[in-house]
Each structure stands twice: as C-alpha cells, then as structure tokens.
Design an enzyme around this catalytic site. Structure first.
Site, mmCIF file in Angstrom:
data_model
loop_
_atom_site.group_PDB
_atom_site.id
_atom_site.type_symbol
_atom_site.label_atom_id
_atom_site.label_comp_id
_atom_site.label_asym_id
_atom_site.label_seq_id
_atom_site.Cartn_x
_atom_site.Cartn_y
_atom_site.Cartn_z
ATOM 1 N N HIS A 167 0.798 -1.063 -0.120
ATOM 2 C CA HIS A 167 0.107 0.100 0.052
ATOM 3 C C HIS A 167 0.862 1.226 0.051
ATOM 4 C CE1 HIS A 167 -3.712 -2.185 1.360
ATOM 5 N NE2 HIS A 167 -2.958 -2.973 1.610
ATOM 6 N N HIS A 214 -10.489 -5.855 -4.742
ATOM 7 C CA HIS A 214 -10.443 -5.573 -3.402
ATOM 8 C C HIS A 214 -11.724 -5.620 -2.613
ATOM 9 C CE1 HIS A 214 -9.868 -4.264 0.946
ATOM 10 N NE2 HIS A 214 -8.553 -4.584 0.843
ATOM 11 N N HIS A 268 -9.521 -0.640 7.899
ATOM 12 C CA HIS A 268 -10.665 -0.937 6.974
ATOM 13 C C HIS A 268 -11.639 0.217 7.453
ATOM 14 C CE1 HIS A 268 -9.242 -4.097 4.426
ATOM 15 N NE2 HIS A 268 -8.683 -4.400 5.663
#
EC number: 3.5.1.5
Length: 572
Positions: free
Chosen positions: A141, A224, A325
């Site tokens: 990421h 994703h 998240h």
C-alpha cells in the site's frame, strides 16, 4: 609448491568452502555450502599484499571491452533457490555477468570466461558474507514514500502494489485507480531507489474502465472487497488480464455478501490469480478462504502480521483491522466484521502450509496491517519456528536445512517475480539478470544487511560517521549511497509497466528517465511454476471449529513466546 592450512584458517582468509556450514542469524537454521567454484591456491582476494594486483589476480592488459568486469564480489556464499555455493560474482553493465571463478586467466587456473578482473574492475570482498537476490514485496500500500527506504534497508529491492498516499482508499486497498493517478505514481517513482510497479483498481463490471488503466501503465489489477469483489467483477477483471497479459491480485469477500469461497472459485474459473493474505486475517471469505490454496491456478501469498504465529498475534490484529478498513469500534457490525477475520486455527495452519510449500509467497501489506521492513525477518522467523515444531523436512541432509532454506528464500525472491511477470529481469542470481543483490554477515542475516546493490551499483548500506577517519565509527546507520542519487538512479532502478502502455506510446509521452520494462508471462503460469512451493493438497476448514485439515489430517501448531531475529538485534 603448495601450502596446507587448516579449515579454520582457510575460512578466516577466504570464507567457508564446500561442506562447511553456516548458521543464519540467531535461528536454528543451518545451511551447508554445496559447491565451491573457486580454485584452491588461486583465490582472488583484495588488500595489501593480496592477490588482486596488476599482473596477478588482475589482468595487466585486458580492457573493458575484453569481457572485463565492472564489479566483482569475491569468495562469497551465494545463497539462491537453485543452490548454495561459494564463488565469485561478476557484474557488468548493471547485470550479472556470471558466477564462478574470477581473476586473471593469464596466470590463474579455472577463471571463467566472463569473469576477468582488470583495471576497470571494482572489488567488494565477499569473504564470509552471504549474498542473496534482492527481495520482492508484492503487497504494497503506497501510503507514504518513507516506506521505500525502510524496505530497501531491510533487503527489499522491488516493490509492487498500489496507492496514491494516505488516502482512505489506499489505506485499505492496494490500488492506484485510473490513468491520472497511475501517471502521477509513475512520475513519482523516478525519485526512488527501488524497482517499482503499480496495480490498477480491478473492481468493475465492464471492461473499459479496466483496460484504460492497463493502457496507462498499470502492471496488473487488484480486486479488493472494499470496492466490491463480486463474481462479475472477478470475471471481468480476469478477462482483461488475459487480454493484456498482466496479473490479477485478489482480496476476497470476508462477509460472503456476493457469494462464498466456492462462488469465487467458480468465477475465477481456472484462470491464474494471485491471492493476497490467503489465510484470511488480512481479508477474504470467512472462515475458509484458505482452501483456495489447494488450486493449481492459484498463486497464494501471506502478509507478514500473522507470520509466524506468536502469543501476541491475535491481540494486535483487532486494532489494526479497525484502522485499516475504516471501521468504528462503536458499531457492533464493524466489530463483528473484524472478529470474523481473526481465527487462531487458520493462523496456526498458515505456518504449516508455508513449511509444506503450499503457500508460495510472503509479502508485507505495508502500513495496512503489515510491516514493510519485516518481510525478510518474518520469513526466516517462520522457518525457524517450523524447524523447532516440525523437525527436518523430508530429504534434508542431517544437520543442515538447505531444502527448507531454499523454500523460504523463494517466497520473497523468485516466486513473486514469476507471479508478476518480472522473473526474466529480477528474482534470482543468474547470468543476464539485473544485478540486485543483498550482502549479509551471517550473524545479521535476514535482519540487517551489510550492503545493497541495485543495477550493479551500491545503492545503500551501513555507514559510520562521515567525519570519521575510517568508515566504521559509530553511529553506524543505514544510508543511501551514490547509486541512489542524481541520474545514477535512473539506470540502477527499473519501473515496470504493462506491455500495452509501451506499445501505445503512453509511457514515452510521460518523459520518464528511469529504465522502463514490460511485464510478461503472467497468464500462462500456474502453481507448478512456484519454485520449491508448488504443493496442492486438499484443504478443508470446519465451519464451526475452524480446524484446518490437509488431506484429511488436522494441522495446527502452538504460538511461540520467544522468536529469534528480534529484540537483541534492535537495542539501538
């Protein structure tokens, strides 16, 4: 006239030789040198009174065009998936020229044709050092640019993933979405001292939004669950990947909203795919995404926060999940979502599946539930744990761990390179490949590299006080070297792009100065291509107890309380 010396004295002067054994850091892992390419009595060694001198180990007449090396690493322990050998490594024009016996063929025996030392040759003394390929992390990421130096200083030389900085989308998903963002990241890549490649967003039910990202330079697509990994999105993404010969990475549907693991397997339909954090704590069908690792078309990887299983693993995961998240601890559904992903039974099984060669790769999940500087450490900690708990692997020679060592090295070198279509350039120490190498003292192996070479030039390493009279006085810290500066970095480092973006001229129009290379061979591979990690046993998960069975037998292991390669290496 010959002189006999003891093995201990020989190892002290020229490094260990065939049959000698070396411990990796403070683990219980021992490797044995299988072959020695040097010639006893004609070894190359640099220094005052040593053999690399004009007319001796250095050719007095050979010019650079006469196959003279730009750089030689002498008498190193060369540790790769194809073998563990002692020899000299020759580098020319930024690539590996060969591995064997270097020197002056006019006066030395056995000098390899492509390993001539001359006046154009720089020398790194590799006696007693271990040399491995640069590591490859395929789950990045790109949240902050500081990750890159942290990874480099740990021995990672290639980073693949997605992102645009600390945006919420990047914090959660490994995607650089759309042509504008892909272009900006390709432009930003110019300044960094590692090889880079970017994944576009793969979640779309129609092909056009995906095609335009590949044509803009993305080397693959990432599916994703936070963007909706539905069967339709999976199918569309794989169709586009097959069309353009790029890889697809997938983070499946934890909540099983659009289907279960069987539905995802059906949507994939036998096509090649890279499954991220295949155990499931990092995300994926709860509780049984781990079953997908038994499929021949699936290339499974782990992310490092669950590796290896320790007494602290479970406790730290809940908070990591909530942050990464964008979940709210006050919302019970969010907490339930997080809890569903953290299962000690599947985390314990993950260690064993790595040791069996079922899981093929290791990666970080940088700043998104993973530590970018610990891919290599966590890999070898897992290997150590498995030796303690499972003993020697079948076929292992008594007293050494070469089979296991090669298996674990492959997880962050050649296998991710094969998966993402870059193995023709990087991933192993072989003639013709880019010279991305990491040098280690055995006591520091896997933890703190001595030096990192990129594209045949020193790019980073341990360095003492710049005002000192010699290079070694404290504080000794990692610093970028000349290969990371100015125009040098455009030749030492590579940006990987899609073949389509090169052919359509998009990359050329950007005016990138770095070397740009296309990925290829991503769609015609399968699990059988995963070096030392291609097992496909039947995997089952009990839906109530989460127990994992492999070919009908329950697999589990205890969490460790103490690990090697840990606190004693990081006191300062």
């Amino acid at each position: 006239m010959s002189v006999k010396i003891s093995g201990k004295d020989y190892a002290g002067m020229y490094g260990p030789t065939k049959g000698d054994r070396v411990r990796l850091a403070d683990t219980d892992l021992i490797i044995e040198i299988e072959e020695d390419y040097t010639v006893y009595g004609d070894e190359c060694k640099f220094g005052g009174g040593k053999s690399i001198r004009d007319g001796m180990g250095q050719s007095p007449s050979a010019a650079r065009d006469d196959k003279v090396l730009d750089l030689v690493i002498t008498n190193a322990i060369i540790f790769d998936t194809w073998g563990i050998v002692k020899g000299d490594i020759g580098i020319k024009d930024g690539k590996i020229a060969g591995i064997g016996k270097a020197g002056n063929p006019k006066v030395m025996s056995g000098v390899s044709e492509d390993l001539i030392i001359g006046a154009s040759t720089e020398v790194i003394t590799g006696e007693g050092l271990i040399v491995t390929p640069g590591g490859i992390d395929t789950h990045i990421h790109f949240i902050c640019p500081q990750q890159i130096e942290t990874a480099l200083f740990s021995g990672i030389t290639t980073m693949i993933g997605g992102g645009t900085g600390p945006a919420d989308g990047t914090n959660a998903t490994t995607c650089t979405p759309g042509a504008f963002n892909i272009r900006k990241m390709l432009e930003a890549a110019e300044d960094f001292p590692v090889n880079l490649g970017f994944l576009g967003k793969g979640n779309a039910s129609f092909e056009t939004p995906l095609i335009e990202q590949i044509e803009a330079g993305a080397i693959g697509l990432k599916l994703h669950e936070d963007w909706g990994t539905t069967p339709k999105a999976i199918d569309t993404c794989l169709k586009v990947a097959d069309l353009f010969d790029v890889q697809v990475a997938i983070h499946t549907d934890t909540l099983n909203e659009a289907g279960f693991v069987e539905n995802t397997i059906a949507a994939i339909a036998g096509r090649t795919i890279h499954t991220y954090h295949t155990e499931g704590a990092g995300g994926g069908h709860a509780p049984d995404i781990i079953k997908i690792a038994s499929r021949m078309n699936v290339l499974p990887s782990s992310t490092n926060p669950t590796m290896p299983f320790t007494v602290n693993t479970l406790d730290e995961h809940l908070d990591m999940l909530m942050v990464c998240h964008h979940l709210d601890s006050k919302v019970k559904e969010d907490v339930a979502f997080a809890d569903s992903r953290i299962r000690p039974e599947t985390i314990a099984a993950e260690d064993i599946l790595h040791d069996m060669g079922v899981f093929s790769m290791m990666s970080s999940d940088s700043q998104a539930m993973g530590r970018v500087g610990e891919v290599i450490i966590r890999t070898w900690q897992t290997a150590h744990k498995m030796k303690l708990q499972r003993g020697a692997l079948p076929g292992e020679k008594s007293g050494c761990d070469n089979i296991r060592a090669k298996r674990y090295l492959a997880k962050y070198t050649i296998n991710p390179a094969i998966t993402h279509g870059i193995s023709q350039y990087v991933g192993s120490l072989e003639k013709g490949k880019i010279a991305d190498l990491v040098l280690w003292k055995p006591a520091m192996f896997g933890v703190k590299p001595e030096m990192i070479i990129k594209g045949g030039f020193i790019i980073a390493g341990r360095m003492g006080d710049a005002n000192a009279s010699i290079p070694t006085p404290q504080p000794v810290i990692y610093k970028n070297m000349f290969g990371a500066f100015g125009k040098a970095k455009y030749g030492t480092c590579v940006t990987f792009v899609s073949k389509a973006s090169l052919e359509n001229g998009v990359v050329e129009k950007m005016g990138l100065q770095r070397k740009v290379l296309p990925v290829q061979g991503c769609r015609n591979i399968s699990k059988k291509y995963m070096v030392h990690n291609n097992a496909t046993p039947e995997i089952e998960v009990d839906p109530e107890t989460y127990e994992v069975k492999v070919d009908g037998e329950i697999i589990t292991c205890e969490p460790l309380k103490v690990l090697p390669m840990a606190q004693r290496y990081f006191l300062f």
